[in-house]
Every structure is written in structure tokens, then in C-alpha cells.
Scaffold this motif. Sequence first.
Motif, PDB file in Angstrom:
ATOM      1  N   ALA A 235       0.813  -1.214   0.000  1.00  0.00           N
ATOM      2  CA  ALA A 235       0.000   0.000   0.000  1.00  0.00           C
ATOM      3  C   ALA A 235       0.844   1.260   0.000  1.00  0.00           C
ATOM      4  CB  ALA A 235      -0.942  -0.006   1.204  1.00  0.00           C
ATOM      5  N   GLU A 236       1.982   1.221   0.707  1.00  0.00           N
ATOM      6  CA  GLU A 236       2.850   2.404   0.725  1.00  0.00           C
ATOM      7  C   GLU A 236       3.344   2.737  -0.674  1.00  0.00           C
ATOM      8  OE1 GLU A 236       6.743   4.210   3.079  1.00  0.00           O
ATOM      9  OE2 GLU A 236       6.085   2.155   3.498  1.00  0.00           O
ATOM     10  N   GLU A 237       3.708   1.723  -1.437  1.00  0.00           N
ATOM     11  CA  GLU A 237       4.167   1.946  -2.811  1.00  0.00           C
ATOM     12  C   GLU A 237       3.003   2.327  -3.716  1.00  0.00           C
ATOM     13  OE1 GLU A 237       6.621  -0.448  -6.331  1.00  0.00           O
ATOM     14  OE2 GLU A 237       6.375  -1.351  -4.349  1.00  0.00           O
ATOM     15  N   ARG A 238       1.847   1.709  -3.495  1.00  0.00           N
ATOM     16  CA  ARG A 238       0.678   2.026  -4.321  1.00  0.00           C
ATOM     17  C   ARG A 238       0.251   3.483  -4.145  1.00  0.00           C
ATOM     18  NH1 ARG A 238      -4.130  -0.214  -3.830  1.00  0.00           N
ATOM     19  NH2 ARG A 238      -3.965  -1.236  -1.791  1.00  0.00           N
ATOM     20  N   LEU A 239       0.367   3.989  -2.936  1.00  0.00           N
ATOM     21  CA  LEU A 239       0.019   5.393  -2.712  1.00  0.00           C
ATOM     22  C   LEU A 239       0.825   6.294  -3.633  1.00  0.00           C
ATOM     23  CD1 LEU A 239      -1.393   7.645  -1.026  1.00  0.00           C
ATOM     24  CD2 LEU A 239       0.608   7.558   0.486  1.00  0.00           C
ATOM     25  N   ALA A 240       2.135   6.089  -3.668  1.00  0.00           N
ATOM     26  CA  ALA A 240       3.002   6.964  -4.453  1.00  0.00           C
ATOM     27  C   ALA A 240       2.904   6.709  -5.953  1.00  0.00           C
ATOM     28  CB  ALA A 240       4.449   6.791  -3.984  1.00  0.00           C
ATOM     29  N   ALA A 279       3.193  11.618   5.240  1.00  0.00           N
ATOM     30  CA  ALA A 279       4.158  12.624   4.787  1.00  0.00           C
ATOM     31  C   ALA A 279       4.197  12.697   3.263  1.00  0.00           C
ATOM     32  CB  ALA A 279       5.546  12.308   5.342  1.00  0.00           C
ATOM     33  N   THR A 280       4.143  11.550   2.597  1.00  0.00           N
ATOM     34  CA  THR A 280       4.137  11.519   1.136  1.00  0.00           C
ATOM     35  C   THR A 280       2.903  12.214   0.582  1.00  0.00           C
ATOM     36  OG1 THR A 280       5.408   9.460   1.063  1.00  0.00           O
ATOM     37  CG2 THR A 280       4.099   9.991  -0.875  1.00  0.00           C
ATOM     38  N   ALA A 281       1.744  11.914   1.156  1.00  0.00           N
ATOM     39  CA  ALA A 281       0.505  12.536   0.692  1.00  0.00           C
ATOM     40  C   ALA A 281       0.503  14.038   0.950  1.00  0.00           C
ATOM     41  CB  ALA A 281      -0.692  11.881   1.364  1.00  0.00           C
ATOM     42  N   HIS A 282       0.940  14.451   2.138  1.00  0.00           N
ATOM     43  CA  HIS A 282       0.968  15.876   2.466  1.00  0.00           C
ATOM     44  C   HIS A 282       1.900  16.643   1.526  1.00  0.00           C
ATOM     45  CE1 HIS A 282      -0.605  15.610   6.897  1.00  0.00           C
ATOM     46  NE2 HIS A 282      -1.539  15.395   5.990  1.00  0.00           N
ATOM     47  N   ALA A 283       2.998  16.024   1.143  1.00  0.00           N
ATOM     48  CA  ALA A 283       3.928  16.690   0.224  1.00  0.00           C
ATOM     49  C   ALA A 283       3.281  16.941  -1.131  1.00  0.00           C
ATOM     50  CB  ALA A 283       5.191  15.845   0.058  1.00  0.00           C
TER      51      ALA A 283
END
Length: 389
Positions: A235-240, A279-283
Motif C-alpha cells: 500500500a505504501e508503494e501504491r500510494l506513491a 508525509a508523502t501525501a501531504h507533500a
Amino acid sequence: MSGGRPVTTWAAAAEALGARLREVTVRNVVRTSVGGTGLRVRLTNAFGKRAVTFGRVRVGVSRAGAALEPGSNRVVTFGGCAGVTVAPGETVLSDPVAGRVGARQRLAVSVYVRGECDTLTGRNRATAPAYPPLGAWEPAVSPAYRSLPGDHAADEGDDAYVEPVSVWHWLDALTVIAPEPVPVVAALGDSLTTGVGSETGHGWTDLLAHLTGLAVVNEGVSGGKVLAAGTGRPAEERLAREVLTKPGIGTVILQAGVNDLGAGARADDLIAAYRRMVATAHADGVRVVGGTITPFAGAEYHAPEGERARQAVNAFIRQGDVFDAVADFDAALRDPAEPARLLPRYDSGDHLHPSTAGHQAMAAAIDLPSLRQGGPAHVPGPPSSRQRL
């Protein structure tokens, strides 16, 4: 987000499904969430080991089964060409298709594979839900149909489409130019997000879209994990790589982690991943709603250490200094007499997946005003997290 910008009106997560297809046309049936002009089709070969050639692609209005409304089937081009070859691991976006598509309109995207596809990239356990015209849900229809050999993308009838399947093929997203600002919400999760357990086929994401009128795109993967790959990426990779690359998404509801705990993951590792994901989403200017992990005592992979980890992870989610808002799915579904278990009427029978009533309770647990407002429900996150919903 201002009017006239592209938004994602439908999306699906990518999975490696193993099927080898050759010289066949697949008609994918999907449901838009918002209407607009300039429809574009995004296709993916994320898990292919070799390039795949889509010889012809068309999009039309679904009538019944694999049949289309007469005169609605339009050609989809890629860089002005009727066909396109997509390298392993790559994704391709079509040219805009002239005309307008409606909100909550059922579309059929027909894809003819020229030659062979060695490994199908798609979404398993797919559904094509209908929305109630007068309060009564229509039944879901088959989400895809495979044809007899050959190019049948231009067919308006369904005679050639002989095999209904519960898998979307290669279809990654549909985007439109919305006439006014539209909040787009992505649900990033596992089989609970895909809707498993609901007898009607309508999971909590479908119900959320119906309750709110918002664009809700389903990025669930059955068996999906946060920390490890399954049929799809972690999921972490799918988000990005998948979710944040789709236009117009302003809020992500994160519902994932139970499969990690069932596999023995440590609470600290899951919490660290959640922090990185926020943090990735907020960026990228995207808000994140943290969904607590639902009870699963009695499920095949439940263990005491997994329950302790679940309680620790949920305490972290609820503390409110990382996520922009919280959807307390655990509180909505648990049995007050046995909090490690689902309430019996919310249990589909496997002690893991919610029933239809359970999916309704999950949708109701989400703070609807927090999805509609322009800023975060909580203060955390950099200023960029408040830029769009």
C-alpha cells in the motif's frame, strides 16, 4: 482545485492476475462518479513481463450485460493512433475523447489485445455497482466480458462477448474535465475496501459515494498489505505510484493493515509506514483520513500478539497528531461484549469481512463534513496539506 481541471472519475488498483490472453477483446464495465468532458482512458501493464499491444480501444455507454447503447461507442486514440504498445511496468494515457460523460454513468471500455498478453494486470473481485434511482439499489452487473477471438471493440451488441468475469483488465483510471471544483476521495485499502463480505456487492466505498455525492475511487486490493506485496504492490508503494499519480485526488482514506497483523507484522513497523505515507501525501497537497483496523478475532490468522498490535496501531491512529481525520471503523464494527470480535450482525461469517450491514456501518463512521471541506479536519501536516480536498 479550480474548475476546468482534470479529475479522476473512476479508478482501480493494479494486481498481477496471471492470466495469459491472446487475440481477444475485453469489455470492462465501470461506473463514473462525476461527469465532465474530455474523457481520457488510462491503461496499465504494471505487472507484465513483456510489452502488450492494445490494437484498438473504444468506450461506449453500457446498456445491459456487454451490450452498448446504439451510437455511443467511440474510438479512443493514443497520440493520434488507434493502437498503442505499453512496455512492462508502464502506464499510458489516451487522448481526450470528444463529448460529455454523465455522473454515475455506466461506461464500457473495450480493449482488443493484439498478439499475446503474458501476465494480466487488472483488478480482481471487481464490481460495477448501480445507484438507486428511487432508494432501491439495482443489482451489480458483471464488471467485464471476454470475447471470442478477434477484434470486437467496435461491436455494439454482445453476441461475441461470451465469458463474463469478475476482473477488470488493464484499466487503471478514467479522467474527465469537470466543469466546477469536485472533491475526489480515494479509498486505499484491502479486501474490506473492495467490498468483500457484502452480499449485495456494494461495499462501504460505494455507499460512501451514494451518501455524499462525492467522487469516491476504489483503490482496494484483496489480500493487500501495507508492508509487503501480494497480488498488488504494498500500500505504501501504491500510494506513491498509483493513487497520487491520478489527477484531482485531494483526500485518501487509508484502510489497511489487518493482513499485515495477520502475517505477524509489528505495530511499530506499521505505524512507521503510516507516518511515511501521510508525509508523502501531504507533500503532494493531499489529506489522509486514518481508518482504524477492524476486529478480526476468530479469523483464520488471528493471534493474541496480532490483537495487541491492533490495539497499539489503533491507539496511534486515534491520537490525532498524524492523520488529518480519523474514521473509527473499529468502534463502528466491534462487539461491545467482545471488542476483539465483529458484532455478529456486522460479520459476514468469516470473522474478518463485514456483512452488508457492516459495510453500511463503515460508511456511516466516516465524518462526511471533513470530506467536503477545503482544509484538514485536524491541524497536523504541512501547509500544503490544506491546499485541496
